[in-house]
Design a protein around this motif. Structure first.
Motif, short mmCIF file in Angstrom:
data_model
loop_
_atom_site.label_atom_id
_atom_site.label_comp_id
_atom_site.label_asym_id
_atom_site.label_seq_id
_atom_site.Cartn_x
_atom_site.Cartn_y
_atom_site.Cartn_z
N PRO A 205 -22.05 -14.85 -35.94
CA PRO A 205 -21.23 -15.66 -35.02
C PRO A 205 -21.77 -17.08 -34.94
CG PRO A 205 -21.75 -13.53 -34.05
CD PRO A 205 -22.58 -13.63 -35.29
N THR B 225 -15.04 -23.44 -29.02
CA THR B 225 -14.34 -22.72 -30.08
C THR B 225 -13.49 -21.61 -29.45
OG1 THR B 225 -16.26 -21.26 -30.38
CG2 THR B 225 -16.10 -23.19 -31.81
N HIS B 226 -12.46 -21.19 -30.18
CA HIS B 226 -11.51 -20.22 -29.62
C HIS B 226 -11.17 -19.16 -30.66
CE1 HIS B 226 -10.86 -23.18 -26.39
NE2 HIS B 226 -10.82 -24.09 -27.36
N SER B 227 -10.67 -18.06 -30.19
CA SER B 227 -10.22 -17.01 -31.09
C SER B 227 -8.96 -17.47 -31.81
CB SER B 227 -9.92 -15.73 -30.31
OG SER B 227 -8.81 -15.94 -29.44
N ALA B 228 -8.63 -16.80 -32.90
CA ALA B 228 -7.43 -17.16 -33.65
C ALA B 228 -6.19 -17.04 -32.79
CB ALA B 228 -7.33 -16.28 -34.90
N GLU B 229 -6.13 -16.00 -31.98
CA GLU B 229 -4.97 -15.79 -31.12
C GLU B 229 -4.81 -16.93 -30.12
OE1 GLU B 229 -7.28 -13.60 -31.83
OE2 GLU B 229 -6.14 -12.19 -33.08
N SER B 230 -5.94 -17.41 -29.59
CA SER B 230 -5.89 -18.52 -28.65
C SER B 230 -5.45 -19.80 -29.34
CB SER B 230 -7.25 -18.72 -27.99
OG SER B 230 -7.24 -19.81 -27.10
N THR C 198 -4.25 -15.95 -38.51
CA THR C 198 -5.15 -14.86 -38.14
C THR C 198 -5.84 -14.25 -39.36
OG1 THR C 198 -3.20 -13.43 -38.13
CG2 THR C 198 -3.96 -14.24 -36.00
N SER D 6 -8.66 -16.80 -40.49
CA SER D 6 -9.82 -16.86 -39.59
C SER D 6 -10.84 -15.77 -39.90
CB SER D 6 -9.37 -16.73 -38.14
OG SER D 6 -8.93 -15.42 -37.86
N GLY E 138 -11.73 -13.27 -38.37
CA GLY E 138 -12.54 -12.94 -37.20
C GLY E 138 -13.39 -14.08 -36.69
N LYS E 139 -13.45 -15.19 -37.41
CA LYS E 139 -14.25 -16.33 -36.96
C LYS E 139 -13.52 -17.06 -35.84
CE LYS E 139 -16.06 -17.33 -41.60
NZ LYS E 139 -15.08 -16.55 -42.42
N LYS E 140 -14.30 -17.72 -35.00
CA LYS E 140 -13.72 -18.61 -34.00
C LYS E 140 -13.45 -19.97 -34.64
CE LYS E 140 -15.34 -16.52 -29.71
NZ LYS E 140 -15.98 -16.77 -28.40
#
Length: 278
Positions: free
Chosen positions: A68, A95-100, A145, A148, A150-152
């Motif tokens: 991470p 940093t944010h999640s892909a969904e965000s 998605t 990404s 899984g990366k922020k």
């Protein structure tokens, strides 16, 4: 080590014999000034945007272990062209999640996905949950998605201080090159491609600037309020490669490299002084 880094407020590597960081020897006598003796080719890892095969280095090794993103290990830096600041990054950007990110992206936005020990991966958001990006020596159109992994990530429109093109032009620049691969490519890594799409400047392309022996670009590394270090380069392309290498190895490793270089420099000077005496 802190005192050693503090002394490295400005170095010019003109006296250091360097070769083309791409592995090629120049055809003329123009010197390539910079720090190619410590930086390696960008995006050689299979998990990265994959720099083209004919620019790869046999000696390049990158850790495949994905961790991470650690903001504490991110290095603040700024890039200057002559006296004008053309890029600036401060640590602490969220940093944010892909969904965000999907909830905040607009067509034409630049995205940066981060993981410790890896090169940052850049992409252009083109709408409909999709991005265009340079990955494994090919420009691809994929869902955000999926890219990404899984990366922020974060939106990085403001890092470069150039004037952005209209959103529809940025998107068209990106989509027009989907499917380009290998020797059809004009960009050395995902950041150069994404930034070119948004700003349209030839400086982001391979060979986009004539190398005439001068060093108009400066990369300022900011370790703290009182400790900084400046490197000089002939082209924006070279600056980006070194900046991304620093991102990949992390702040502590960069500080250690500079400290080691200072020690080696002092040893050489001491040896030359002794030789002069005898």
């Amino acid at each position: 080590m802190g005192n050693q880094v503090e002394k490295l407020t400005h170095l010019n590597y003109a006296e250091v014999p360097t070769s083309d960081p791409n592995g090629f020897e120049p055809d003329d006598d123009v010197p390539r000034i910079g720090v190619s003796y410590i930086f390696s080719n960008d995006d050689g890892d299979d998990d990265q945007d994959d720099h083209m095969d004919h620019f790869s280095s046999e000696n390049h090794s990158v850790s495949h272990e994905e961790k991470p993103f650690d903001p504490q290990d991110e290095l603040e830096c700024a890039v200057y062209y002559r006296e004008e600041c053309v890029y600036e990054r401060n640590t602490g950007d969220a940093t944010h999640s892909a969904e965000s990110l999907l909830n905040n992206c607009r067509p034409g936005d630049l995205l940066e996905f981060l993981a410790t020990g890896q090169y940052p991966h850049w992409a252009v958001y083109v709408g409909d949950f999709q991005v265009v990006h340079l990955h494994r020596a090919e420009i691809k159109n994929n869902f955000l998605t999926d890219v990404s992994q899984g990366k922020k990530g974060r939106i990085v429109n403001g890092l470069y201080r150039y004037r952005a093109l209209p959103p529809e032009v940025i998107v068209r620049n990106a989509l027009d090159h989907v499917g380009s691969r290998d020797r059809e490519l004009y960009w050395r890594n995902s950041e150069c491609f994404a930034a070119w799409c948004r700003f349209g400047k030839r400086e982001f392309k391979i060979g986009g600037e004539i190398r005439i022996g001068k060093q108009p670009y400066r990369l300022k590394l900011l370790f703290s309020e009182k400790k900084s270090h400046v490197l000089e380069f002939q082209s924006l392309e070279d600056v980006i490669m070194e900046k991304r290498r620093n991102d990949q190895i992390g702040k502590d490793a960069v500080m250690q490299e500079l400290a080691n270089h200072l020690n080696a420099t002092h040893e050489i000077k001491d040896e030359d002084y002794v030789n002069d005496l005898f």
